[in-house]
Design a protein around this motif. Structure first.
Motif, PDB file in Angstrom:
ATOM      1  N   PRO A 129       0.805  -1.219   0.000  1.00  0.00           N
ATOM      2  CA  PRO A 129       0.000   0.000   0.000  1.00  0.00           C
ATOM      3  C   PRO A 129       0.843   1.277   0.000  1.00  0.00           C
ATOM      4  N   GLU A 132       1.825   1.903  -3.621  1.00  0.00           N
ATOM      5  CA  GLU A 132       0.636   2.285  -4.388  1.00  0.00           C
ATOM      6  C   GLU A 132       0.185   3.702  -4.054  1.00  0.00           C
ATOM      7  N   SER A 133       0.227   4.063  -2.784  1.00  0.00           N
ATOM      8  CA  SER A 133      -0.182   5.430  -2.409  1.00  0.00           C
ATOM      9  C   SER A 133       0.853   6.449  -2.859  1.00  0.00           C
ATOM     10  N   GLY A 136       0.181   6.737  -6.706  1.00  0.00           N
ATOM     11  CA  GLY A 136      -1.159   7.134  -7.135  1.00  0.00           C
ATOM     12  C   GLY A 136      -1.755   6.045  -8.007  1.00  0.00           C
ATOM     13  N   LYS A 137      -3.083   6.055  -8.088  1.00  0.00           N
ATOM     14  CA  LYS A 137      -3.787   4.974  -8.779  1.00  0.00           C
ATOM     15  C   LYS A 137      -3.423   4.884 -10.268  1.00  0.00           C
ATOM     16  N   GLY A 138      -3.420   6.009 -10.986  1.00  0.00           N
ATOM     17  CA  GLY A 138      -3.163   5.987 -12.429  1.00  0.00           C
ATOM     18  C   GLY A 138      -1.768   5.498 -12.773  1.00  0.00           C
ATOM     19  N   TRP A 140       0.242   3.769 -10.765  1.00  0.00           N
ATOM     20  CA  TRP A 140       0.380   2.393 -10.291  1.00  0.00           C
ATOM     21  C   TRP A 140      -0.173   1.416 -11.319  1.00  0.00           C
ATOM     22  N   GLU A 141      -1.298   1.750 -11.952  1.00  0.00           N
ATOM     23  CA  GLU A 141      -1.867   0.861 -12.961  1.00  0.00           C
ATOM     24  C   GLU A 141      -0.928   0.689 -14.152  1.00  0.00           C
ATOM     25  N   ARG A 144       2.616  -1.301 -12.303  1.00  0.00           N
ATOM     26  CA  ARG A 144       2.565  -2.405 -11.337  1.00  0.00           C
ATOM     27  C   ARG A 144       3.188  -3.659 -11.941  1.00  0.00           C
ATOM     28  N   ARG A 147       1.013  -6.382 -13.979  1.00  0.00           N
ATOM     29  CA  ARG A 147       0.127  -5.883 -15.033  1.00  0.00           C
ATOM     30  C   ARG A 147       0.200  -6.824 -16.236  1.00  0.00           C
ATOM     31  N   ASP A 162      -3.573  11.242 -19.349  1.00  0.00           N
ATOM     32  CA  ASP A 162      -3.184  10.272 -18.324  1.00  0.00           C
ATOM     33  C   ASP A 162      -1.660  10.166 -18.231  1.00  0.00           C
ATOM     34  N   ARG A 169       3.135  12.953 -11.529  1.00  0.00           N
ATOM     35  CA  ARG A 169       3.185  12.182 -10.279  1.00  0.00           C
ATOM     36  C   ARG A 169       4.595  11.667 -10.027  1.00  0.00           C
TER      37      ARG A 169
END
Length: 174
Positions: A129, A132-133, A136-138, A140-141, A144, A147, A162, A169
């Motif tokens: 976590p 990931e934090s 950020g979500k975008g 990290w996707e 990762r 993936r 994006d 970020r």
């Protein structure tokens, strides 16, 4: 022009004198000596014609090609080859999912891993976590470790906005 004709006539006369001397020294070769004399006289006439044309149509001091080559241009600023390659890769990654996953993603992963390690002491592949934090979500996707590859090679790539957010970020990881 008159001087040119005088010099041509002098050349032809010298060829004739040479022919006379050759006849006197070797009387048996008249045909060969006459051919050599005709050759010298013909060469003199051709030379005179070339010089007459050059006098009639004088050339400019330098040709336009030579002048263009002499002008110094400022050298084009060289862009680093790696930057050009990454720009191409970004263009392709926006176009197709294949390029996004197999070309852009490894670069983003490398940058993210380095930024996380240097600034937060985290490992990208360690996940969790905190990672990931931090990303950020975008982002990290995109980066990762688990993936999956794209379902369609020609599917849509990453949207420019994006990608812009992901780069911002990455830059904000401190």
């Amino acid at each position: 022009m008159r001087r040119l004709l005088t010099r041509a006539a002098t050349g032809i006369c010298l060829a004739g004198v040479g022919l006379g001397i050759a006849y006197a020294l070797a009387p048996g070769r008249g045909a060969l000596e006459l051919q050599v004399c005709a050759l010298v006289a013909g060469a003199t006439v051709v030379l005179a014609a070339v010089l007459a044309v050059e006098d009639a149509f004088p050339t400019a001091g330098t040709s336009s090609l030579a002048a263009a080559l002499k002008r110094r241009r400022e050298p084009d600023p060289q862009r680093p080859p790696d930057l050009v390659a990454i720009e191409r890769m970004v263009v392709l990654a926006v176009a197709t999912a294949f390029d996004r996953h197999y070309f852009l993603r490894p670069i983003l992963r490398e940058i993210a891993a380095q930024r996380l390690a240097d600034n937060r002491g985290l490992r990208l592949d360690g996940g969790g976590p905190q990672v990931e934090s931090a990303l950020g979500k975008g982002l990290w996707e995109l980066v990762r470790p688990d993936r999956p590859g794209p379902e369609s090679r020609f599917g849509p790539g990453v949207r420019p906005q994006d990608l812009r957010r992901a780069i911002e970020r990455l830059e904000s990881i401190t």
